[in-house]
Design an enzyme around this catalytic site. Structure first.
Site, PDB file in Angstrom:
ATOM      1  N   SER A   1      62.924  53.801  -8.626  1.00  0.00           N
ATOM      2  CA  SER A   1      61.639  54.334  -9.094  1.00  0.00           C
ATOM      3  C   SER A   1      60.956  55.151  -8.020  1.00  0.00           C
ATOM      4  O   SER A   1      59.931  55.789  -8.270  1.00  0.00           O
ATOM      5  CB  SER A   1      60.718  53.174  -9.487  1.00  0.00           C
ATOM      6  OG  SER A   1      60.487  52.347  -8.349  1.00  0.00           O
TER       7      SER A   1
ATOM      8  N   HIS B   1      69.079  54.540   2.320  1.00  0.00           N
ATOM      9  CA  HIS B   1      67.706  54.240   2.743  1.00  0.00           C
ATOM     10  C   HIS B   1      67.506  54.550   4.232  1.00  0.00           C
ATOM     11  O   HIS B   1      66.484  55.087   4.627  1.00  0.00           O
ATOM     12  CB  HIS B   1      67.379  52.754   2.504  1.00  0.00           C
ATOM     13  CG  HIS B   1      66.927  52.466   1.105  1.00  0.00           C
ATOM     14  ND1 HIS B   1      66.005  51.515   0.801  1.00  0.00           N
ATOM     15  CD2 HIS B   1      67.279  53.023  -0.081  1.00  0.00           C
ATOM     16  CE1 HIS B   1      65.807  51.478  -0.513  1.00  0.00           C
ATOM     17  NE2 HIS B   1      66.584  52.381  -1.062  1.00  0.00           N
TER      18      HIS B   1
END
Lengths: 184, 184, 184
Positions: free
Chosen positions: C8, C45
């Protein structure tokens, strides 16, 4: 109407709304306690509720039950439309039709949902309906799960359209999706 | 851009937005009718749409199609990016790579999504894109479902970043996530 | 606290919040790199984060680690509570109990979550917690998935209740669910 995901705090928020209203509260449970896991979930909800609330079980005929119970000084809390929908789809053979890849023709389901939508705007007093959001994940592989997700989504749209206030709950926090117009 | 879960009312909301704009509407369907269930879903959507809307099917090459169709007095409604993404992942072998546990190297998918993000800000007229939120459930067990959830989420972020307005729909009710700055 | 579905944009939003604060940032990773897919997610990430951020791995004992690291001029970014919860449920045998249909009795899980809720309000400096919303899909068929969805939902409610600010992220866009009261 109060919607949200599983364990979003929507039942707790609904109970707080019912308490805050100052009316006599009748809790309408649509769940049937069938196995150990469901029995634990029901007990988890029950121990939170005030002892002076009325409690009624109604797995299928919700509109008729609401017409019977609703009164101007009463707040009815229905928890939840998701189990009611599930009960209807299984009792009414729609689940079996989906499993077989057939088109759905289920008079019980169609009749009960239409009756609820027609009845809701006519009821006196206050009605709080709790319902799950279930369509925000990957489309499920099983046809019964797809039927359920479709019908839950459509039901939520139809009920939301006839409610004065719709609140989405996430992490226990409410977000207003629809509110009654402010009176001057 | 209009996002929401399955059966959230996002297509209906998008159609209403297209109607309200007063422009000539072209509906771009990314779905291909392959089986009975999908055919029923497509028919369910089609019977709602006004007869004077143009309708084009484009399962794969969306950016090129939008460049061809976009015009200052036209509103293009794309329903939906989710089926387009699914078509790309299966046509471009990414799904097969995920199934085999390999890293994803899919030029069709990478090229088409990059083309869409580059093309969108350059188009004349109005573009309405419908897309699903699919990452709000339990992480799926199947690697193709995980690939799909990941890429749908990333695509939604990238498209939202280049759109002027992003609306989340739940139970048929819109919630604004991003709006163009108000002009004084 | 920053919540949202998978992909998201919640981690990216959390990183931006950490950067904007102007404090020294310590990143607390709860993930353990076990297989190829998880290793790729972690690398994805990591390449985004500034090189001068401290980075600590803590799969289980989060409250103790936060007490050790927190300081008035420090921002600690925990990414994410979802993997931490998963680590606790598997390390503490709750997953095995759910699989066997038993009631859950898991002192590690109960103790660590209670310690986090008790510790959070006492910490100096700034703490940003990232967590997934996982209960917005169809109720999963597997009992371990149901346990996880239930406990993730309950954890999100308890953590949200002790945080000053809770933000929901969808398609990379933040939506405030809870904000500190404005000081005059």
């Amino acid at each position: 109407m109060i919607i949200g995901g599983a364990r979003s705090g929507k039942s707790r928020h609904a109970e707080q709304c019912a308490l805050d209203g100052g009316r006599q509260v009748i809790y309408v449970a649509t769940a049937e306690s069938r196995d150990g896991e469901m029995a634990r979930r029901i007990a988890h909800h029950r121990e939170r509720r005030p002892a002076d609330w009325g409690c009624v079980e109604e797995p299928l005929h919700l509109a008729a039950r609401l017409r019977e119970l609703a009164a101007p000084d009463t707040c009815i809390l229905v928890d939840c439309l998701t189990l009611w929908l599930s009960n209807l789809l299984f009792a009414g053979k729609a689940a079996a039709q989906a499993e077989a890849g057939e088109a759905i023709a289920c008079p019980l389901f169609a009749g009960e949902t239409a009756a609820l939508i027609e009845t809701l705007p006519q009821l006196p007093g206050r009605i709080i309906l709790v319902s799950n959001e279930v369509g925000w994940g990957i489309v499920p592989m099983h046809p019964v799960s797809r039927l359920f997700a479709d019908e839950q989504g459509r039901l939520n749209q139809r009920v939301a359209a006839v409610c004065d206030r719709v609140t989405l709950v996430a992490a226990g926090l409410p977000l207003t999706l629809k509110a009654p117009p402010k009176t001057a």
